[in-house]
Write a protein that holds these residues in place. Structure first.
Motif, PDB file in Angstrom:
ATOM      1  N   LEU A 164     -11.877  15.731   2.894  1.00 56.49           N
ATOM      2  CA  LEU A 164     -11.710  15.695   1.441  1.00 56.49           C
ATOM      3  C   LEU A 164     -10.333  15.196   1.033  1.00 56.49           C
ATOM      4  N   TRP A 165      -9.395  15.124   1.967  1.00 53.07           N
ATOM      5  CA  TRP A 165      -8.055  14.631   1.675  1.00 53.07           C
ATOM      6  C   TRP A 165      -7.428  14.136   2.977  1.00 53.07           C
ATOM      7  N   GLY A 166      -6.253  13.516   2.844  1.00 53.51           N
ATOM      8  CA  GLY A 166      -5.538  13.019   4.008  1.00 53.51           C
ATOM      9  C   GLY A 166      -5.862  11.569   4.317  1.00 53.51           C
ATOM     10  N   ARG A 167      -5.080  10.978   5.217  1.00 49.37           N
ATOM     11  CA  ARG A 167      -5.217   9.565   5.545  1.00 49.37           C
ATOM     12  C   ARG A 167      -6.580   9.231   6.128  1.00 49.37           C
TER      13      ARG A 167
ATOM     14  N   THR B 221       0.833  -1.206   0.000  1.00 52.93           N
ATOM     15  CA  THR B 221       0.000   0.000   0.000  1.00 52.93           C
ATOM     16  C   THR B 221       0.864   1.251   0.000  1.00 52.93           C
ATOM     17  N   LEU B 222       0.434   2.245  -0.786  1.00 53.22           N
ATOM     18  CA  LEU B 222       1.040   3.565  -0.735  1.00 53.22           C
ATOM     19  C   LEU B 222       0.674   4.246   0.579  1.00 53.22           C
ATOM     20  N   PRO B 223       1.487   5.184   1.056  1.00 51.75           N
ATOM     21  CA  PRO B 223       1.124   5.944   2.258  1.00 51.75           C
ATOM     22  C   PRO B 223      -0.250   6.597   2.087  1.00 51.75           C
ATOM     23  N   GLY B 224      -1.087   6.475   3.122  1.00 50.83           N
ATOM     24  CA  GLY B 224      -2.407   7.068   3.068  1.00 50.83           C
ATOM     25  C   GLY B 224      -3.482   6.149   2.535  1.00 50.83           C
TER      26      GLY B 224
END
Length: 227
Positions: free
Chosen positions: A125-128, A16-19
């Protein structure tokens, strides 16, 4: 590949990619339900909120034609890479729920959506945290999947969805029943609170969502079938 050759434990190889949400107990619980459903070659499967692509890859290994969606660009890339690494064909598109697939219908729809109650009324709307926060009641995405499910499923098609008991199992069952589907809880597990729930325990307890002595989260798999 037969279902006997595929195990939920095999999901551990995924990258998995970060986030991007990494496979955890809820993923394994839903994988077990997918195996029990007996997906076979020639069936069309849609993985909504695919994340790492774990369930999409599993369905492809069972022989299905698999489509997958996620709102996160990183998740889409991660799912594509994991499908390639597993040498499985999965069509992954970025978009909201089933929107990238137009009016298509499916034999099986699987989903491990964001379901954790959070202080914000709407998911970020964004972030982990976008991978798990789902509004004050944890139902921002779950409710929308319940509403969309009937028009995504072919006759006798099945929705398999996992979520926490914190966001209201009975509410999900009522909504799916009202939408004309036959539904039930087919599996559940009780797991120790993870990092996200542990960090917001005081708030969850203040909201009455977790009792003062509770130390485990209930996860449920809901199966809903169109007649």
């Amino acid at each position: 590949m037969t279902t006997a050759a595929v195990r939920p434990a095999d999901l551990g190889f995924l990258w998995t990619l970060p986030g991007v949400y990494a496979p955890q107990e809820d993923t394994r619980l839903l994988a077990r339900a997918l195996l029990a459903e007996g997906v076979t070659a020639g069936m069309d499967v849609l993985d909504v909120c695919t994340g790492s692509g774990a369930l999409a890859v599993l369905a492809a290994r069972m022989g299905a034609r698999v489509s997958a969606t996620d709102i996160s660009r990183r998740a889409v890339l991660t799912a594509q890479l994991n499908a390639a690494r597993a040498r499985q064909r999965v069509q992954v598109r970025r978009g909201d729920l089933s929107a990238p697939w137009g009016g298509r219908t499916f034999d099986v729809v699987v989903s491990n959506p964001p379901y954790v109650p959070a202080r914000g009324r709407r998911p970020p709307l964004w972030g982990r945290a976008r991978a798990w926060d789902a509004g004050r009641d944890g139902r921002h995405v779950v409710d929308r999947i319940c509403a969309h499910a009937p028009r995504l499923l072919r006759p006798h098609g099945v929705l398999l969805m996992v979520h926490s008991g914190l966001c209201g199992t009975d509410t999900t069952l009522r909504q799916l029943t009202a939408a004309g589907l036959t539904c039930s809880v087919t599996d559940r597990a009780y797991v120790p609170f993870g990092r996200v729930l542990t960090q917001r325990l005081p708030w969850l307890r203040a909201q009455g969502l977790i009792g003062p002595h509770e130390d485990k989260e209930e996860l449920v798999v809901i199966r809903a079938e169109r007649s």
